[in-house]
Scaffold this motif. Structure first.
Motif, PDB file in Angstrom:
ATOM      1  N   GLN A 136       0.825  -1.203   0.000  1.00 16.72           N
ATOM      2  CA  GLN A 136       0.000   0.000   0.000  1.00 16.72           C
ATOM      3  C   GLN A 136       0.867   1.264   0.000  1.00 16.72           C
ATOM      4  OE1 GLN A 136      -3.371  -0.093  -0.371  1.00 16.72           O
ATOM      5  NE2 GLN A 136      -3.067  -2.301  -0.542  1.00 16.72           N
ATOM      6  N   GLN A 137       1.956   1.228   0.745  1.00 14.31           N
ATOM      7  CA  GLN A 137       2.870   2.368   0.798  1.00 14.31           C
ATOM      8  C   GLN A 137       3.546   2.587  -0.549  1.00 14.31           C
ATOM      9  OE1 GLN A 137       5.447   1.350   4.055  1.00 14.31           O
ATOM     10  NE2 GLN A 137       3.953   1.937   5.638  1.00 14.31           N
ATOM     11  N   ARG A 138       3.929   1.498  -1.211  1.00 12.81           N
ATOM     12  CA  ARG A 138       4.588   1.615  -2.528  1.00 12.81           C
ATOM     13  C   ARG A 138       3.631   2.199  -3.563  1.00 12.81           C
ATOM     14  NH1 ARG A 138       6.976  -4.165  -3.765  1.00 12.81           N
ATOM     15  NH2 ARG A 138       7.491  -3.154  -5.757  1.00 12.81           N
ATOM     16  N   ILE A 139       2.381   1.746  -3.533  1.00 19.80           N
ATOM     17  CA  ILE A 139       1.385   2.291  -4.463  1.00 19.80           C
ATOM     18  C   ILE A 139       1.156   3.774  -4.173  1.00 19.80           C
ATOM     19  CG2 ILE A 139      -1.047   2.212  -5.147  1.00 19.80           C
ATOM     20  CD1 ILE A 139      -0.913  -0.845  -4.631  1.00 19.80           C
ATOM     21  N   GLY A 140       1.112   4.135  -2.881  1.00 24.49           N
ATOM     22  CA  GLY A 140       0.946   5.534  -2.504  1.00 24.49           C
ATOM     23  C   GLY A 140       2.095   6.396  -3.000  1.00 24.49           C
ATOM     24  N   ARG A 141       3.317   5.848  -2.919  1.00 27.67           N
ATOM     25  CA  ARG A 141       4.479   6.610  -3.386  1.00 27.67           C
ATOM     26  C   ARG A 141       4.442   6.825  -4.900  1.00 27.67           C
ATOM     27  NH1 ARG A 141       7.319   3.595   0.634  1.00 27.67           N
ATOM     28  NH2 ARG A 141       8.013   2.051  -0.913  1.00 27.67           N
ATOM     29  N   VAL A 142       3.942   5.798  -5.632  1.00 33.81           N
ATOM     30  CA  VAL A 142       3.814   5.944  -7.085  1.00 33.81           C
ATOM     31  C   VAL A 142       2.844   7.074  -7.416  1.00 33.81           C
ATOM     32  CG1 VAL A 142       2.935   4.845  -9.182  1.00 33.81           C
ATOM     33  CG2 VAL A 142       4.438   3.573  -7.657  1.00 33.81           C
ATOM     34  N   ILE A 143       1.718   7.103  -6.718  1.00 34.80           N
ATOM     35  CA  ILE A 143       0.721   8.155  -6.956  1.00 34.80           C
ATOM     36  C   ILE A 143       1.284   9.527  -6.595  1.00 34.80           C
ATOM     37  CG2 ILE A 143      -1.539   9.034  -6.251  1.00 34.80           C
ATOM     38  CD1 ILE A 143      -2.393   6.095  -5.838  1.00 34.80           C
ATOM     39  N   ASP A 144       1.997   9.591  -5.464  1.00 32.66           N
ATOM     40  CA  ASP A 144       2.565  10.868  -5.033  1.00 32.66           C
ATOM     41  C   ASP A 144       3.650  11.352  -6.000  1.00 32.66           C
ATOM     42  OD1 ASP A 144       0.924  10.845  -2.834  1.00 32.66           O
ATOM     43  OD2 ASP A 144       2.451  10.068  -1.458  1.00 32.66           O
ATOM     44  N   THR A 145       4.374  10.389  -6.583  1.00 36.90           N
ATOM     45  CA  THR A 145       5.499  10.761  -7.450  1.00 36.90           C
ATOM     46  C   THR A 145       5.075  11.033  -8.881  1.00 36.90           C
ATOM     47  OG1 THR A 145       6.972   9.397  -6.078  1.00 36.90           O
ATOM     48  CG2 THR A 145       7.789  10.045  -8.258  1.00 36.90           C
ATOM     49  N   TRP A 146       4.198  10.157  -9.420  1.00 33.44           N
ATOM     50  CA  TRP A 146       3.853  10.265 -10.842  1.00 33.44           C
ATOM     51  C   TRP A 146       2.379  10.587 -11.095  1.00 33.44           C
ATOM     52  CZ3 TRP A 146       7.212   6.112  -9.405  1.00 33.44           C
ATOM     53  CH2 TRP A 146       8.531   6.253  -9.869  1.00 33.44           C
ATOM     54  N   GLY A 147       1.609  10.785 -10.039  1.00 34.17           N
ATOM     55  CA  GLY A 147       0.202  11.095 -10.199  1.00 34.17           C
ATOM     56  C   GLY A 147      -0.022  12.513 -10.708  1.00 34.17           C
ATOM     57  N   PRO A 148      -1.290  12.937 -10.777  1.00 29.89           N
ATOM     58  CA  PRO A 148      -1.638  14.272 -11.293  1.00 29.89           C
ATOM     59  C   PRO A 148      -0.879  15.398 -10.589  1.00 29.89           C
ATOM     60  CG  PRO A 148      -3.605  12.946 -11.001  1.00 29.89           C
ATOM     61  CD  PRO A 148      -2.483  12.171 -10.400  1.00 29.89           C
ATOM     62  N   ASN A 149      -0.633  15.221  -9.279  1.00 32.17           N
ATOM     63  CA  ASN A 149       0.071  16.253  -8.510  1.00 32.17           C
ATOM     64  C   ASN A 149       1.483  15.810  -8.143  1.00 32.17           C
ATOM     65  OD1 ASN A 149      -2.292  17.921  -8.435  1.00 32.17           O
ATOM     66  ND2 ASN A 149      -3.108  16.583  -6.813  1.00 32.17           N
ATOM     67  N   GLY A 150       2.001  14.841  -8.909  1.00 34.16           N
ATOM     68  CA  GLY A 150       3.316  14.290  -8.606  1.00 34.16           C
ATOM     69  C   GLY A 150       4.454  15.213  -8.984  1.00 34.16           C
ATOM     70  N   SER A 151       5.628  14.860  -8.452  1.00 37.14           N
ATOM     71  CA  SER A 151       6.822  15.681  -8.687  1.00 37.14           C
ATOM     72  C   SER A 151       7.590  15.272  -9.925  1.00 37.14           C
ATOM     73  CB  SER A 151       7.744  15.597  -7.460  1.00 37.14           C
ATOM     74  OG  SER A 151       8.107  14.236  -7.211  1.00 37.14           O
ATOM     75  N   GLN A 152       7.260  14.088 -10.497  1.00 40.95           N
ATOM     76  CA  GLN A 152       7.968  13.608 -11.679  1.00 40.95           C
ATOM     77  C   GLN A 152       6.975  13.256 -12.773  1.00 40.95           C
ATOM     78  OE1 GLN A 152      10.993  10.638 -10.924  1.00 40.95           O
ATOM     79  NE2 GLN A 152      11.342  11.391  -8.837  1.00 40.95           N
ATOM     80  N   SER A 153       7.464  13.221 -14.007  1.00 36.21           N
ATOM     81  CA  SER A 153       6.574  12.946 -15.144  1.00 36.21           C
ATOM     82  C   SER A 153       7.072  11.826 -16.046  1.00 36.21           C
ATOM     83  CB  SER A 153       6.408  14.229 -15.979  1.00 36.21           C
ATOM     84  OG  SER A 153       7.674  14.683 -16.437  1.00 36.21           O
TER      85      SER A 153
ATOM     86  N   SER B   5      -9.259  -5.748  -4.210  1.00 36.78           N
ATOM     87  CA  SER B   5      -9.745  -4.379  -4.400  1.00 36.78           C
ATOM     88  C   SER B   5      -8.633  -3.495  -4.967  1.00 36.78           C
ATOM     89  CB  SER B   5     -10.229  -3.799  -3.065  1.00 36.78           C
ATOM     90  OG  SER B   5     -11.350  -4.501  -2.581  1.00 36.78           O
ATOM     91  N   THR B   6      -7.413  -3.731  -4.493  1.00 35.73           N
ATOM     92  CA  THR B   6      -6.265  -2.996  -5.023  1.00 35.73           C
ATOM     93  C   THR B   6      -6.052  -3.323  -6.493  1.00 35.73           C
ATOM     94  OG1 THR B   6      -5.184  -2.984  -2.854  1.00 35.73           O
ATOM     95  CG2 THR B   6      -3.780  -2.608  -4.776  1.00 35.73           C
ATOM     96  N   ILE B   7      -6.201  -4.594  -6.837  1.00 38.48           N
ATOM     97  CA  ILE B   7      -6.069  -5.026  -8.229  1.00 38.48           C
ATOM     98  C   ILE B   7      -7.066  -4.276  -9.103  1.00 38.48           C
ATOM     99  CG2 ILE B   7      -6.391  -6.960  -9.836  1.00 38.48           C
ATOM    100  CD1 ILE B   7      -5.431  -8.806  -7.533  1.00 38.48           C
ATOM    101  N   ASP B   8      -8.302  -4.216  -8.651  1.00 38.29           N
ATOM    102  CA  ASP B   8      -9.364  -3.565  -9.430  1.00 38.29           C
ATOM    103  C   ASP B   8      -9.106  -2.072  -9.622  1.00 38.29           C
ATOM    104  OD1 ASP B   8     -10.680  -5.980  -9.624  1.00 38.29           O
ATOM    105  OD2 ASP B   8     -12.032  -5.575  -7.934  1.00 38.29           O
ATOM    106  N   SER B   9      -8.562  -1.423  -8.589  1.00 42.41           N
ATOM    107  CA  SER B   9      -8.399   0.028  -8.652  1.00 42.41           C
ATOM    108  C   SER B   9      -7.118   0.474  -9.340  1.00 42.41           C
ATOM    109  CB  SER B   9      -8.443   0.617  -7.235  1.00 42.41           C
ATOM    110  OG  SER B   9      -7.384   0.110  -6.448  1.00 42.41           O
ATOM    111  N   VAL B  10      -6.059  -0.345  -9.261  1.00 46.09           N
ATOM    112  CA  VAL B  10      -4.762   0.075  -9.793  1.00 46.09           C
ATOM    113  C   VAL B  10      -4.462  -0.504 -11.169  1.00 46.09           C
ATOM    114  CG1 VAL B  10      -2.266   0.092  -9.364  1.00 46.09           C
ATOM    115  CG2 VAL B  10      -3.859   0.338  -7.452  1.00 46.09           C
TER     116      VAL B  10
END
Length: 262
Positions: free
Chosen positions: A86-103, A183-188
């Motif tokens: 869950q933490q790794r998925i959160g870091r991906v979203i934080d890093t590469w998501g809409p408001n992430g620091s990397q692209s 549920s994680t599989i379905d959402s990610v």
């Protein structure tokens, strides 16, 4: 298929390092045969009978200690791995998501691919642990029934009540983690259209090691819940998991789904 052969097959198909954690059914069966051969000469309640039964119970207790130690170790590991995923998925979203620091789309896809593989392994191992609980309980119920039948003893009913209170028999937490994993599989990981239309077993997906072992475990759980010789008040409770085909499809979706950028 007789339980002894089914157990042997399950041990051969399980994960490395799990084989010696299952019920020593063959050894217990030999002891029951030995005790029953002396049964005609031993009166129930006699000193000799009491010693023989005490030895049998001692071995059963050792088996339960083995189950509990292994099950609780795996359960603790799964709780930690679930939080880490869950933490790794959160870091991906934080890093590469809409408001992430990397692209970088390439870096994002590489990390999600690693997470996807780890979720496949994690999901499969949890299903295998539930199967581990099921098959060992079934083995205990069968060997106790055999003992009572051959020796005239009345050990099964009180001993099973003890088994029902053991950590290895309580799989509610693992079943909850399996559902949360799905549920994680379905959402990610969105499923591709060809997989959504239906899973075709025998494709390249089924060749994946953890997937094949998980399918075998699910089939075993389904089989031991059919009207077997232990069906009744000593039977396993209903399986607290999604339908077998849903669990198989969840892993198939993971193995086939495209990597989507959060």
């Amino acid at each position: 298929m007789k339980f002894g052969k089914r157990l042997k097959q399950q041990i051969q198909e399980t994960l490395p390092g799990w084989g010696d954690k299952f019920l020593s059914y063959k050894e217990l069966k030999k002891l029951v045969k030995l005790i029953s051969s002396y049964a005609p000469q031993m009166m129930s309640g006699s000193l000799e009978y009491g010693k023989a039964e005490a030895e049998f119970v001692y071995l059963l207790n050792n088996e339960i200690d083995k189950f509990n130690a292994f099950f609780m170790e795996q359960e603790e590991d799964f709780i930690i791995r679930h939080k880490e995923l869950q933490q790794r998925i959160g870091r991906v979203i934080d890093t590469w998501g809409p408001n992430g620091s990397q692209s970088s789309e390439t870096d994002c896809k590489e990390e999600l691919a690693k997470i996807r593989k780890d979720i496949v392994d994690f999901h499969g191992e949890m299903v295998l642990l539930i199967n581990y609980s099921n098959i060992n309980y079934t083995g205990l119920a069968k060997i106790l029934k055999k003992y009572d039948k051959r020796t005239g003893g009345l050990l099964r009913s009180p001993y099973i009540q003890k088994v029902l209170q053991q950590p290895f028999f309580t799989t509610d937490l693992i079943s909850k983690l399996v559902k949360e994993c799905e549920s994680t599989i379905d959402s990610v990981f969105p499923p591709p259209c060809d997989v959504e239309r239906g899973l075709v077993l025998g494709s390249g997906v089924a060749g994946e090691g953890i997937f094949r072992i998980t399918v075998a475990a699910l089939l075993t759980m389904q089989e031991i819940r059919k009207g077997s010789s232990t069906y009744g008040r000593f039977s396993l409770p209903p399986l607290n998991l999604p339908d077998q085909s849903d669990v198989i499809q969840s892993q198939s979706l993971l193995l086939n789904s495209p990597i989507a950028i959060p």
